[in-house]
Scaffold this active site. Structure first.
Site, PDB file in Angstrom:
ATOM      1  N   GLN A   1      -1.836   7.193   1.498  1.00  0.00           N
ATOM      2  CA  GLN A   1      -1.371   8.275   2.369  1.00  0.00           C
ATOM      3  C   GLN A   1      -0.260   7.806   3.308  1.00  0.00           C
ATOM      4  O   GLN A   1       0.840   8.374   3.331  1.00  0.00           O
ATOM      5  CB  GLN A   1      -2.545   8.807   3.205  1.00  0.00           C
ATOM      6  CG  GLN A   1      -2.119   9.747   4.334  1.00  0.00           C
ATOM      7  CD  GLN A   1      -3.229  10.052   5.316  1.00  0.00           C
ATOM      8  OE1 GLN A   1      -3.749  11.148   5.328  1.00  0.00           O
ATOM      9  NE2 GLN A   1      -3.601   9.077   6.150  1.00  0.00           N
TER      10      GLN A   1
ATOM     11  N   TYR B   1     -15.363  -3.945   7.053  1.00  0.00           N
ATOM     12  CA  TYR B   1     -13.962  -3.519   7.144  1.00  0.00           C
ATOM     13  C   TYR B   1     -13.393  -3.846   8.526  1.00  0.00           C
ATOM     14  O   TYR B   1     -12.315  -4.450   8.648  1.00  0.00           O
ATOM     15  CB  TYR B   1     -13.861  -2.015   6.883  1.00  0.00           C
ATOM     16  CG  TYR B   1     -12.534  -1.411   7.266  1.00  0.00           C
ATOM     17  CD1 TYR B   1     -11.382  -1.650   6.519  1.00  0.00           C
ATOM     18  CD2 TYR B   1     -12.424  -0.581   8.382  1.00  0.00           C
ATOM     19  CE1 TYR B   1     -10.160  -1.096   6.870  1.00  0.00           C
ATOM     20  CE2 TYR B   1     -11.217  -0.016   8.739  1.00  0.00           C
ATOM     21  CZ  TYR B   1     -10.092  -0.275   7.981  1.00  0.00           C
ATOM     22  OH  TYR B   1      -8.887   0.275   8.341  1.00  0.00           O
TER      23      TYR B   1
ATOM     24  N   THR C   1       1.383   3.447  -2.219  1.00  0.00           N
ATOM     25  CA  THR C   1       0.843   4.618  -2.915  1.00  0.00           C
ATOM     26  C   THR C   1      -0.260   5.317  -2.124  1.00  0.00           C
ATOM     27  O   THR C   1      -0.788   6.344  -2.563  1.00  0.00           O
ATOM     28  CB  THR C   1       0.282   4.225  -4.296  1.00  0.00           C
ATOM     29  OG1 THR C   1      -0.729   3.230  -4.136  1.00  0.00           O
ATOM     30  CG2 THR C   1       1.396   3.701  -5.196  1.00  0.00           C
TER      31      THR C   1
ATOM     32  N   ASP D   1      -0.546  -7.809  -5.047  1.00  0.00           N
ATOM     33  CA  ASP D   1      -1.924  -7.728  -4.584  1.00  0.00           C
ATOM     34  C   ASP D   1      -2.079  -8.662  -3.391  1.00  0.00           C
ATOM     35  O   ASP D   1      -1.638  -9.821  -3.439  1.00  0.00           O
ATOM     36  CB  ASP D   1      -2.890  -8.129  -5.706  1.00  0.00           C
ATOM     37  CG  ASP D   1      -4.324  -7.726  -5.409  1.00  0.00           C
ATOM     38  OD1 ASP D   1      -4.836  -8.107  -4.332  1.00  0.00           O
ATOM     39  OD2 ASP D   1      -4.928  -7.033  -6.237  1.00  0.00           O
ATOM     40  N   LEU D   2      -2.705  -8.162  -2.338  1.00  0.00           N
ATOM     41  CA  LEU D   2      -2.858  -8.965  -1.129  1.00  0.00           C
ATOM     42  C   LEU D   2      -3.768 -10.172  -1.332  1.00  0.00           C
ATOM     43  O   LEU D   2      -3.817 -11.060  -0.477  1.00  0.00           O
ATOM     44  CB  LEU D   2      -3.407  -8.102   0.015  1.00  0.00           C
ATOM     45  CG  LEU D   2      -2.452  -7.065   0.598  1.00  0.00           C
ATOM     46  CD1 LEU D   2      -3.117  -6.332   1.768  1.00  0.00           C
ATOM     47  CD2 LEU D   2      -1.154  -7.707   1.073  1.00  0.00           C
TER      48      LEU D   2
ATOM     49  N   GLY E   1       0.811  -1.212   0.000  1.00  0.00           N
ATOM     50  CA  GLY E   1       0.000   0.000   0.000  1.00  0.00           C
ATOM     51  C   GLY E   1       0.843   1.261   0.000  1.00  0.00           C
ATOM     52  O   GLY E   1       0.470   2.269   0.599  1.00  0.00           O
TER      53      GLY E   1
ATOM     54  N   MET F   1      -8.548  -2.439   1.686  1.00  0.00           N
ATOM     55  CA  MET F   1      -9.740  -1.736   1.237  1.00  0.00           C
ATOM     56  C   MET F   1     -10.206  -1.006   2.477  1.00  0.00           C
ATOM     57  O   MET F   1     -10.846  -1.581   3.350  1.00  0.00           O
ATOM     58  CB  MET F   1     -10.801  -2.721   0.725  1.00  0.00           C
ATOM     59  CG  MET F   1     -11.807  -2.092  -0.238  1.00  0.00           C
ATOM     60  SD  MET F   1     -12.606  -0.575   0.330  1.00  0.00           S
ATOM     61  CE  MET F   1     -13.612  -1.189   1.666  1.00  0.00           C
TER      62      MET F   1
ATOM     63  N   THR G   1      -6.769  -0.898  13.366  1.00  0.00           N
ATOM     64  CA  THR G   1      -7.588   0.309  13.270  1.00  0.00           C
ATOM     65  C   THR G   1      -8.477   0.496  14.488  1.00  0.00           C
ATOM     66  O   THR G   1      -8.895  -0.483  15.119  1.00  0.00           O
ATOM     67  CB  THR G   1      -8.488   0.228  12.014  1.00  0.00           C
ATOM     68  OG1 THR G   1      -9.460   1.275  12.045  1.00  0.00           O
ATOM     69  CG2 THR G   1      -9.229  -1.101  11.952  1.00  0.00           C
TER      70      THR G   1
ATOM     71  N   LEU H   1       0.318  -2.050   5.065  1.00  0.00           N
ATOM     72  CA  LEU H   1      -0.608  -0.918   5.093  1.00  0.00           C
ATOM     73  C   LEU H   1      -1.711  -1.049   4.055  1.00  0.00           C
ATOM     74  O   LEU H   1      -2.682  -0.291   4.084  1.00  0.00           O
ATOM     75  CB  LEU H   1       0.153   0.393   4.850  1.00  0.00           C
ATOM     76  CG  LEU H   1       1.423   0.631   5.687  1.00  0.00           C
ATOM     77  CD1 LEU H   1       1.984   2.013   5.383  1.00  0.00           C
ATOM     78  CD2 LEU H   1       1.135   0.481   7.172  1.00  0.00           C
TER      79      LEU H   1
ATOM     80  N   HIS I   1      -6.175   9.218  11.242  1.00  0.00           N
ATOM     81  CA  HIS I   1      -5.039  10.105  10.962  1.00  0.00           C
ATOM     82  C   HIS I   1      -5.172  10.628   9.540  1.00  0.00           C
ATOM     83  O   HIS I   1      -5.426   9.880   8.606  1.00  0.00           O
ATOM     84  CB  HIS I   1      -3.707   9.394  11.188  1.00  0.00           C
ATOM     85  CG  HIS I   1      -3.625   8.019  10.628  1.00  0.00           C
ATOM     86  ND1 HIS I   1      -4.334   6.954  11.137  1.00  0.00           N
ATOM     87  CD2 HIS I   1      -2.922   7.514   9.578  1.00  0.00           C
ATOM     88  CE1 HIS I   1      -4.074   5.863  10.442  1.00  0.00           C
ATOM     89  NE2 HIS I   1      -3.224   6.182   9.480  1.00  0.00           N
TER      90      HIS I   1
ATOM     91  N   LYS J   1     -10.508  -6.570   9.647  1.00  0.00           N
ATOM     92  CA  LYS J   1      -9.335  -6.122  10.395  1.00  0.00           C
ATOM     93  C   LYS J   1      -9.211  -6.841  11.743  1.00  0.00           C
ATOM     94  O   LYS J   1      -8.117  -6.992  12.290  1.00  0.00           O
ATOM     95  CB  LYS J   1      -9.397  -4.603  10.617  1.00  0.00           C
ATOM     96  CG  LYS J   1      -9.025  -3.777   9.388  1.00  0.00           C
ATOM     97  CD  LYS J   1      -7.531  -3.863   9.102  1.00  0.00           C
ATOM     98  CE  LYS J   1      -7.081  -2.862   8.080  1.00  0.00           C
ATOM     99  NZ  LYS J   1      -5.616  -2.870   7.863  1.00  0.00           N
TER     100      LYS J   1
ATOM    101  N   GLU K   1     -11.416   1.279  14.321  1.00  0.00           N
ATOM    102  CA  GLU K   1     -12.740   0.755  13.983  1.00  0.00           C
ATOM    103  C   GLU K   1     -12.995  -0.605  14.636  1.00  0.00           C
ATOM    104  O   GLU K   1     -14.139  -1.049  14.713  1.00  0.00           O
ATOM    105  CB  GLU K   1     -12.892   0.636  12.464  1.00  0.00           C
ATOM    106  CG  GLU K   1     -12.962   1.967  11.736  1.00  0.00           C
ATOM    107  CD  GLU K   1     -14.283   2.704  11.940  1.00  0.00           C
ATOM    108  OE1 GLU K   1     -15.312   2.028  12.121  1.00  0.00           O
ATOM    109  OE2 GLU K   1     -14.274   3.945  11.913  1.00  0.00           O
TER     110      GLU K   1
END
Length: 383
Positions: free
Chosen positions: A13, A157, A11, A64-65, A9, A89, A133, A86, A187, A161, A135
């Site tokens: 943030q 999601y 690319t 790709d994961l 990941g 989705m 996360t 990192l 963040h 996780k 979440e």
């Protein structure tokens, strides 16, 4: 010799900020990105190096994961000292629309990395950071949330996780791997994806103050989040993998803010006071007043006339389409462990974060407006 890091990941943030941070520390960074017919490397273009150059410190791989053979091959080739997983989705609302893919990439993707490291005999060499996360806490069982707080995920999601979190713990305990979870609360930054609420707000406010947009539509204005700057949070990721023993850490500011107040802060950066009236789906935000001196300094005097005419007009509406089927109302983390054991302290507070995002988006929207008006001809001439 330089340490070697592999970032999935890269690319995104966090991947972009982390890559820049590690390269400055002398790492050779390998990044994994999905194949696309369009370039999506904007966030790391400033780090790019020609593949023909010797001794590069940034090397990209297609990966790709959801592809275990691909992941295993990359790890075998790179032989990383550290892996930062990192990739995900990561849009909570979209995960309700793509639950199977989310589970495959976010949950099983982590398993594929852990199993590849095990099968390749790298358990003693390679340290693994898993991006967990806030979440996970979902329907919060304790305020604030800490490492020992029970999880109660409220989206596909978060459930994916949750699997990734526990499989990381399991491989750590079963195989003696240096594998750690960073339970990162929200963040943000000027590089945040445009569909995430904070960046959606700062982009919309920037467009409104420049006369390019009339209003924006948001979901639950009363949702509360613990917002920090991504630059601070990638420092914490690195610190976690420098510890002698693996463990799991909450990374947070310990301060919570509503979406409504984030909107007010974004407008305030442009010298605009926004007031909200109504409740629920009928709540609306209006421009109540304008500090013309502050507005001119932040946006430009040439836009003053336009904003004067907008006092009293609506700028925020609520759209139920943005509500989640199961909402997470409030998140606030307790960073005591990370501050005590890692020595981590954030350099940005929320006002500094909002200022950074607003300044960047006003500049970006001005450039966008210029290009759409035909200014690209001038730019091309000089470039």
């Amino acid at each position: 010799m330089s340490k070697i890091a592999l970032i999935t990941g890269i690319t995104g943030q966090d991947g972009a900020y982390l890559a820049e941070y590690l390269i400055k520390k002398g790492y050779v960074v390998h990044g994994m990105k999905r194949r696309s017919s369009l370039f999506n490397t904007d966030r790391i273009d400033h780090l790019y190096q020609d593949p023909h150059k010797e001794n590069r410190n940034l090397i990209l791989h297609y990966g790709d994961l959801t592809d275990s053979m691909n992941i295993t091959r990359i790890i075998q080739e790179v032989q990383p000292d550290e892996i930062y997983n990192l990739a995900a989705m990561s849009h909570v609302k979209v995960s309700f629309d793509t639950p199977e893919y989310t589970a495959n990439a976010d949950g099983l993707g982590t398993l594929r990395i852990l199993e590849a490291v095990r099968l390749l005999g790298l358990t003693k060499k390679t340290r693994i950071y898993q991006a967990s996360t806030s979440e996970l806490y979902g329907l919060v069982q304790e305020v604030p949330q800490r490492e020992t707080t029970p999880f109660y995920p409220r989206s596909p999601y978060a459930v994916a996780k949750l699997y990734a979190y526990w499989i990381t713990v399991n491989y750590r305990e079963a195989y003696g791997m240096h594998a750690s979870n960073g339970i990162l609360f929200n963040h943000e930054s000027p590089m945040r994806g445009e569909t995430f609420v904070t960046r959606k707000i700062t982009r919309a406010v920037s467009r409104m103050v420049l006369g390019m947009q009339q209003k924006t539509y948001l979901g639950n204005l009363s949702a509360q989040r613990d917002w920090g700057h991504a630059k601070d949070y990638v420092r914490a990721m690195h610190l976690i993998l420098q510890q002698d023993a693996p463990s799991d850490y909450v990374i947070a500011t310990g301060i919570t803010t509503t979406v409504r107040d984030f909107v007010k802060m974004a407008f305030a950066e442009a010298g605009i006071e926004v007031a909200f009236r109504g409740t629920g789906v009928d709540e609306k935000g209006f421009i109540a007043d304008v500090d013309e001196t502050a507005f001119a300094a932040a946006v430009g005097e040439e836009y003053l006339e336009g904003i004067r005419g907008r006092i009293g007009s609506e700028v925020v509406n609520v759209d139920p389409a943005y509500f989640r089927p199961t909402e997470v109302e409030m998140l606030i983390g307790d960073p005591t462990k990370s501050r005590t054991m890692l020595g981590w302290e954030p350099e940005y507070d929320l006002p500094a974060l909002v200022k950074d995002m607003m300044q960047a988006d006003i500049k970006l929207m001005k450039k966008d407006s210029f290009l759409k008006a035909g200014g690209y001809r001038i730019l091309n001439y000089f470039e």
